[in-house]
Design a protein around this motif. Structure first.
Motif, PDB file in Angstrom:
ATOM      1  N   GLY A 210      11.284  -3.612   3.686  1.00  0.00           N
ATOM      2  CA  GLY A 210      11.830  -3.025   2.472  1.00  0.00           C
ATOM      3  C   GLY A 210      10.873  -2.084   1.773  1.00  0.00           C
ATOM      4  N   LYS A 211       9.597  -2.100   2.183  1.00  0.00           N
ATOM      5  CA  LYS A 211       8.611  -1.194   1.623  1.00  0.00           C
ATOM      6  C   LYS A 211       8.356  -0.034   2.588  1.00  0.00           C
ATOM      7  CE  LYS A 211       6.182  -5.008  -0.685  1.00  0.00           C
ATOM      8  NZ  LYS A 211       4.887  -5.735  -0.790  1.00  0.00           N
ATOM      9  N   ARG A 212       7.695   0.985   2.111  1.00  0.00           N
ATOM     10  CA  ARG A 212       7.323   2.115   2.964  1.00  0.00           C
ATOM     11  C   ARG A 212       6.315   1.646   4.010  1.00  0.00           C
ATOM     12  NH1 ARG A 212       3.652   6.760   0.443  1.00  0.00           N
ATOM     13  NH2 ARG A 212       2.297   4.930   0.404  1.00  0.00           N
ATOM     14  N   ASN A 213       6.603   1.927   5.272  1.00  0.00           N
ATOM     15  CA  ASN A 213       5.691   1.569   6.353  1.00  0.00           C
ATOM     16  C   ASN A 213       4.529   2.561   6.410  1.00  0.00           C
ATOM     17  OD1 ASN A 213       4.701   0.131   8.513  1.00  0.00           O
ATOM     18  ND2 ASN A 213       6.412   0.567   9.876  1.00  0.00           N
ATOM     19  N   GLU A 214       3.376   2.109   6.854  1.00  0.00           N
ATOM     20  CA  GLU A 214       2.224   3.000   6.950  1.00  0.00           C
ATOM     21  C   GLU A 214       1.303   2.567   8.089  1.00  0.00           C
ATOM     22  OE1 GLU A 214      -0.961   2.237   3.812  1.00  0.00           O
ATOM     23  OE2 GLU A 214       0.879   1.690   2.718  1.00  0.00           O
ATOM     24  N   PRO A 215       0.444   3.464   8.571  1.00  0.00           N
ATOM     25  CA  PRO A 215      -0.330   3.195   9.792  1.00  0.00           C
ATOM     26  C   PRO A 215      -1.187   1.943   9.770  1.00  0.00           C
ATOM     27  CG  PRO A 215      -0.358   5.537   9.301  1.00  0.00           C
ATOM     28  CD  PRO A 215       0.311   4.870   8.134  1.00  0.00           C
TER      29      PRO A 215
END
Length: 252
Positions: A210-215
């Motif tokens: 539900g949150k922004r995915n990041e590397p």
């Protein structure tokens, strides 16, 4: 050390804090990040980000939902860039159609075929998108001499038959409670064919759904792969990094 082989850093969701995202990734041991090509309009932005950041690379390609704007000539403008490591993300997506089904499928296949030919012509690997199209995808890839990655691998046993040449992108979906099929098939993927990806800003792993995915959340994915395969996290990081380097042949 981990390589995020598929992250849409050119997405507007990263616009406000991209530098912070990249610094955080680097501090967490993310060695390289690949921006897949999804649309013609975003390609110049991806190229700029790659050239402004040492750890970032890009691919040229058009997602099956964006084929109305497909332009081979635009892709040709960037394919010889030293930071261009692949053709894609291209492929087939039969999840939804905007128009008559058979015509939409035919248009997707034609666009995908042209990008396959482009990869062959320039000796680039493919970043492949496949959703609800396993049989057609298999038939289009089985007789090619290309290598590449099946991005967001969907646990198809048919597509696993391509493992002599193709790699399999494993992302946050592996951590989902409903990912039983992927969990079961993961041990059947040859270790030298597994890649790690986020698909950021989409498909964040648990506990960040539900949150922004990041590397930097590739660490969570590596931990889950290690748990399922009964290997150490260090082993998984080393193996998948080696796999990514062999496939994409990054130039420093």
């Amino acid at each position: 050390m981990i390589i995020d082989t598929h992250c849409h850093l050119d997405d507007e969701k990263f616009d406000l804090d991209l530098d912070q995202i990249l610094n955080s990734a680097y501090s967490e041991g993310i060695d390289k990040i690949v921006i897949p090509g999804a649309s013609i309009k975003d390609l110049p932005k991806a190229v700029r980000i790659a050239h402004e950041n040492k750890i970032v690379y890009f691919a040229v390609g058009v997602h099956p939902y964006e084929i109305a704007d497909y332009s081979r000539s635009v892709l040709l403008n960037y394919i010889n860039d030293p930071k261009c490591v692949a053709v894609g993300e291209c492929g087939l997506d039969y999840y939804r159609f905007d128009g008559e089904v058979d015509k939409c499928k035919a248009n997707q296949k034609a666009c995908f075929e042209d990008q396959i030919n482009l990869a062959c012509e320039f000796n680039k690997p493919l970043i492949v998108h496949c959703r609800d199209a396993n049989e057609d995808m298999y038939n289009m890839l089985k007789n090619t001499n290309l290598t590449g990655v099946l991005h967001c691998y969907n646990a198809s046993s048919l597509l696993l038959e391509l493992s002599d040449r193709f790699y399999y992108g494993i992302g946050g979906v592996l951590t989902f409670k409903n990912a039983k099929k992927l969990v079961e098939i993961l041990p059947k993927i040859p270790l030298d064919r597994i890649l790690i990806e986020t698909d950021g800003p989409y498909l964040s792993p648990e506990p960040h759904r539900g949150k922004r995915n990041e590397p930097k959340w590739t660490k969570i994915i590596a931990n889950k792969i290690a748990e399922i395969l009964n290997l150490s996290v260090d082993e998984i990081e080393k193996i998948t990094t080696q796999n990514a380097n062999e496939l994409f042949k990054f130039k420093e």
